[in-house]
Design a protein around this motif. Structure first.
Motif, PDB file in Angstrom:
ATOM      1  N   GLU A 334      37.043  65.656  24.510  1.00  0.00           N
ATOM      2  CA  GLU A 334      36.419  65.260  23.259  1.00  0.00           C
ATOM      3  C   GLU A 334      36.602  63.772  22.994  1.00  0.00           C
ATOM      4  N   GLU A 335      37.788  63.254  23.302  1.00  0.00           N
ATOM      5  CA  GLU A 335      38.070  61.846  23.036  1.00  0.00           C
ATOM      6  C   GLU A 335      37.608  60.972  24.204  1.00  0.00           C
ATOM      7  N   VAL A 336      37.182  59.749  23.854  1.00  0.00           N
ATOM      8  CA  VAL A 336      36.817  58.757  24.866  1.00  0.00           C
ATOM      9  C   VAL A 336      37.972  57.775  24.980  1.00  0.00           C
ATOM     10  N   LYS A 337      38.616  57.766  26.145  1.00  0.00           N
ATOM     11  CA  LYS A 337      39.792  56.932  26.336  1.00  0.00           C
ATOM     12  C   LYS A 337      39.562  55.935  27.460  1.00  0.00           C
ATOM     13  N   VAL A 338      40.095  54.719  27.277  1.00  0.00           N
ATOM     14  CA  VAL A 338      39.995  53.676  28.291  1.00  0.00           C
ATOM     15  C   VAL A 338      41.090  52.647  28.041  1.00  0.00           C
ATOM     16  N   PHE A 339      41.726  52.176  29.096  1.00  0.00           N
ATOM     17  CA  PHE A 339      42.802  51.188  29.007  1.00  0.00           C
ATOM     18  C   PHE A 339      43.901  51.590  28.025  1.00  0.00           C
ATOM     19  N   GLY A 340      44.223  52.885  28.003  1.00  0.00           N
ATOM     20  CA  GLY A 340      45.302  53.357  27.147  1.00  0.00           C
ATOM     21  C   GLY A 340      44.963  53.366  25.674  1.00  0.00           C
ATOM     22  N   ARG A 341      43.712  53.283  25.347  1.00  0.00           N
ATOM     23  CA  ARG A 341      43.259  53.314  23.956  1.00  0.00           C
ATOM     24  C   ARG A 341      42.132  54.337  23.794  1.00  0.00           C
ATOM     25  N   GLN A 342      41.926  54.779  22.554  1.00  0.00           N
ATOM     26  CA  GLN A 342      40.858  55.732  22.263  1.00  0.00           C
ATOM     27  C   GLN A 342      39.740  55.032  21.505  1.00  0.00           C
ATOM     28  N   VAL A 343      38.503  55.236  21.948  1.00  0.00           N
ATOM     29  CA  VAL A 343      37.348  54.616  21.306  1.00  0.00           C
ATOM     30  C   VAL A 343      37.068  55.313  19.981  1.00  0.00           C
ATOM     31  N   HIS A 344      36.818  54.534  18.942  1.00  0.00           N
ATOM     32  CA  HIS A 344      36.541  55.086  17.614  1.00  0.00           C
ATOM     33  C   HIS A 344      35.240  55.889  17.645  1.00  0.00           C
ATOM     34  N   PRO A 345      35.210  57.077  16.999  1.00  0.00           N
ATOM     35  CA  PRO A 345      33.993  57.901  16.988  1.00  0.00           C
ATOM     36  C   PRO A 345      32.767  57.164  16.450  1.00  0.00           C
TER      37      PRO A 345
END
Length: 450
Positions: A334-345
């Motif tokens: 469900e979550e979009v994660k990249v570089f150890g961070r989660q992209v805001h919906p």
């Protein structure tokens, strides 16, 4: 009346209104006889098209700049490119500071909107740093190119004139030139191409990225961390650039590049992969490319540069968030994660809104111009697709049909350049109705998708 005006002129509408006014002002300045060479007349619609192209830092033009414009006209053109490249609010902030005026909250809000920022704090300092950094890069580029150009031109003054304009048009990704042939005269000069490509990178990578790099280089803080925006932007920008180089090389290996030395092929592919993202400069006649390459370059122009940069297009972060979202969905996350961070919906939603609007806009513009030019034997469908992609992506590359298009088609291109410069989100938010509180909710029901 004042309350109505204040409520109607939202920050997004104020920014759009400012760009419209700037385009109209420069269209008049370029229309003045003092802006033309002796014996040359320029119609107002041609000057308007040139002004819109300059302020939107696109580079599509219906005139030959050195043959049409005097030194005064070139100065006005350069000023329009500077305004459009750095941003109206950046220059406005500089003027306010010179006049000793205090930057109030409403003006800080305009700066925040113009630069796609999310917080008030540090806006004035950011604008000052952006302006000083941009002018410094342009000045260094002008000196390097001008000094090197002495061997090419009859006088030192002409060499530095060409160098200054070349550095400005490369950094702002404006695509105009005062050679009358873009960079075709320097097709075999890899030094000039290298400097221009570096200036294109500096302008298109995004001002926030430049500011973070500057802070990293000047700071002794060992715990300094680059933001997620910078990491995603730089990664996506250079990944697309490399894909562009490889794609152009493969598609043209047995066509335009056939018989050329390997280093000529590589240098041409590198330059046009960089330039097609938003700059619009060329070392060759782009119409000589094959059909697949023209379609491929059109996709690069549509992707464009990074947010909060001098370039336009879909923007690198939009592309990155889109692919990361698709990847997460395919992996069942469900979550979009990249570089150890989660992209805001909300950012995911914005990415797909921008992508949808962009694709619909490109298709509608191609359809409209095709209908308007169906009796024009000088214009083919691929030329229209390429021109529309160039205008919407504020790139400026062309197969040479801009001047052959009818006035209505040129008006369509002007609208595309305008929307491409102010940004799709800013344009959509400017027409967005004020949200009203909902006192009830409807039952939720699932839809069949796909």
């Amino acid at each position: 009346m004042k309350k109505f005006t204040s409520a109607f002129m939202t920050p997004f509408r104020m920014i759009i209104f400012s760009y419209i006014v700037s385009m109209l002002i420069f269209s008049v300045l370029l229309w003045l006889p003092v802006s033309h060479n002796p014996g040359v007349e320029l119609g107002y619609l041609d000057s308007l098209f040139t002004s819109v192209s300059a302020v939107s830092v696109t580079g599509l033009t219906v005139i030959n700049v050195p043959e049409t414009l005097s030194y005064t006209g070139v100065f006005f053109l350069a000023l329009a490119m500077q305004v459009g490249g750095i941003g109206i609010m950046s220059l406005g902030t500089f003027v306010w500071m010179l006049l000793g005026r205090k930057i109030n909250l409403s003006q800080r809000l305009l700066i925040m909107v113009d630069q796609n920022q999310y917080q008030f704090s540090g806006m004035v300092k950011l604008m000052r740093n952006i302006l000083l950094l941009a002018l410094a890069i342009e000045a260094v580029g002008a000196f390097i190119l001008g000094t090197y150009y002495i061997q090419y031109f009859d006088s030192i003054g002409q060499a530095y004139y060409q160098g200054a304009f070349g550095a400005l048009t490369a950094f702002t990704n404006a695509g105009f030139d005062v050679t009358g042939q873009s960079l075709i005269p320097f097709a075999d000069d890899y030094y000039v191409q290298l400097i221009v490509v570096l200036l294109i990178f500096a302008g298109a990578i995004g001002f926030p990225v430049l500011m973070e790099v500057r802070e990293y280089l000047s700071s002794n803080n060992k715990d300094f961390r680059f933001s997620l925006f910078t990491k995603v932007t730089v990664t996506t920008y250079f990944l697309v650039f490399i894909i562009g180089v490889i794609g152009i090389l493969l598609l043209e290996a047995n066509v335009y590049y056939q018989g050329m030395a390997w280093h000529q092929q590589v240098s041409s592919a590198i330059f046009h992969s960089a330039s097609s993202r938003s700059a619009g400069l060329s070392t060759m006649d782009v119409s000589a490319y094959s059909l697949p390459t023209l379609l491929f370059v059109s996709s690069l122009m549509i992707i464009g540069a990074s947010p909060s940069s001098v370039g336009g297009g879909l923007r690198t972060t939009t592309l990155a968030v889109m692919f990361l979202t698709i990847r997460s969905f395919a992996l069942g996350k469900e979550e979009v994660k990249v570089f150890g961070r989660q992209v805001h919906p909300e950012d995911k939603q914005k990415a797909f809104i921008v992508l949808s609007f962009f694709l619909v806009g490109v298709f509608a513009a191609v359809l409209c111009i095709s209908a308007l030019e169906q009796n024009n034997t000088n214009v083919e469908l691929i030329d229209i697709i390429f021109e529309v992609s160039s205008a919407f992506g504020t790139c400026g590359l062309t197969t040479g049909i801009t001047d052959d298009l009818s006035r209505p088609s040129q008006l369509v291109l002007m609208l595309l350049m305008f929307v491409g410069r102010v940004g799709i989100l800013a344009f959509l938010l400017s027409v967005k109705r004020k949200e009203t509180k909902s006192y009830y909710k409807y039952p939720t029901e699932r839809m069949i998708i796909g």
